[in-house]
Design an enzyme around this catalytic site. Structure first.
Site, short mmCIF file in Angstrom:
data_model
loop_
_atom_site.label_atom_id
_atom_site.label_comp_id
_atom_site.label_asym_id
_atom_site.label_seq_id
_atom_site.Cartn_x
_atom_site.Cartn_y
_atom_site.Cartn_z
N GLU A 63 0.82 -1.22 0.00
CA GLU A 63 0.00 0.00 0.00
C GLU A 63 0.85 1.27 0.00
OE1 GLU A 63 -3.45 -0.35 2.56
OE2 GLU A 63 -3.23 1.75 3.12
N ASP A 64 1.94 1.27 0.75
CA ASP A 64 2.66 2.53 0.98
C ASP A 64 4.06 2.61 0.37
OD1 ASP A 64 0.56 3.64 2.39
OD2 ASP A 64 1.22 2.85 4.31
#
Ligand code: ZN
Length: 184
Positions: free
Chosen positions: A64-65
């Site tokens: 996700e990051d």
């Protein structure tokens, strides 16, 4: 059965991937503290023997990051961990409020293992709201975050009673702290 070397290589991998990232609070805590805490919450609440769960917790935000791909995780840590991390990854192409609604909708359908990681993640974020909230968040925004977390929790609870209890305890503490802060 937990192999320490696998846990340590997951920590090393996540620390490298999250390099230069920080939590949103004013302490400028390195981001890696967050997945470490999520894994620790699981280990301290009866999940210490599940290697794939702890590794997935350590890696839960890397897709996700960061630039990490699912393939990288599959190759290094296997299919079970990879699928679990994917289950914990928000669709960042959606606008923020839709991502939030999707989490509420998806929570009851998640696998038992993913529910545990997501629950520990929510507990960790609620602890942060009380201890070191994102800079610039108003009391209203923090309260809205807690209300939303509670909605997600309705779909996640029931897979580990100790985690359910901890969530409820931390939610109550965070609400009390916010209410007190509006009285001064
Ligand atoms: Zn997280």
């Amino acid at each position: 059965m937990v192999h320490n070397e696998k846990i340590l290589s997951a920590l090393e991998f996540a620390a490298t991937k999250h390099k230069g990232q920080f939590r949103k609070g004013s302490y400028q805590t390195p981001f890696i503290s967050h997945p470490i805490r999520v894994a620790a919450i699981l280990a301290e609440n009866g999940e210490g023997d599940s290697e794939s769960l702890l590794i997935a917790a350590i890696l839960h935000d890397v897709i996700e990051d960061t630039e990490t791909t699912a393939n990288e995780i599959r190759t290094l840590f296997g299919e079970t961990v990879c699928n679990l991390v994917l289950e914990c990854t928000d669709n960042k192409k959606l606008p923020g409020w839709e991502q939030k609604q999707e989490q509420v909708n998806y929570a009851p359908k998640a696998s038992v293992a993913a529910k545990k990681v997501k629950l520990a993640d929510k507990i960790c974020n609620i602890m942060d709201i009380r201890e070191d909230p994102p800079s610039g968040w108003s009391v209203e925004r923090k309260l809205a975050y807690l209300t939303w977390s509670e909605a997600v929790f309705q779909g996640l609870k029931g897979v580990n009673p100790a985690l359910d209890k901890l969530f409820e305890k931390e939610l109550t503490k965070a609400k009390q702290t916010l209410v007190q802060s509006t009285r001064v």
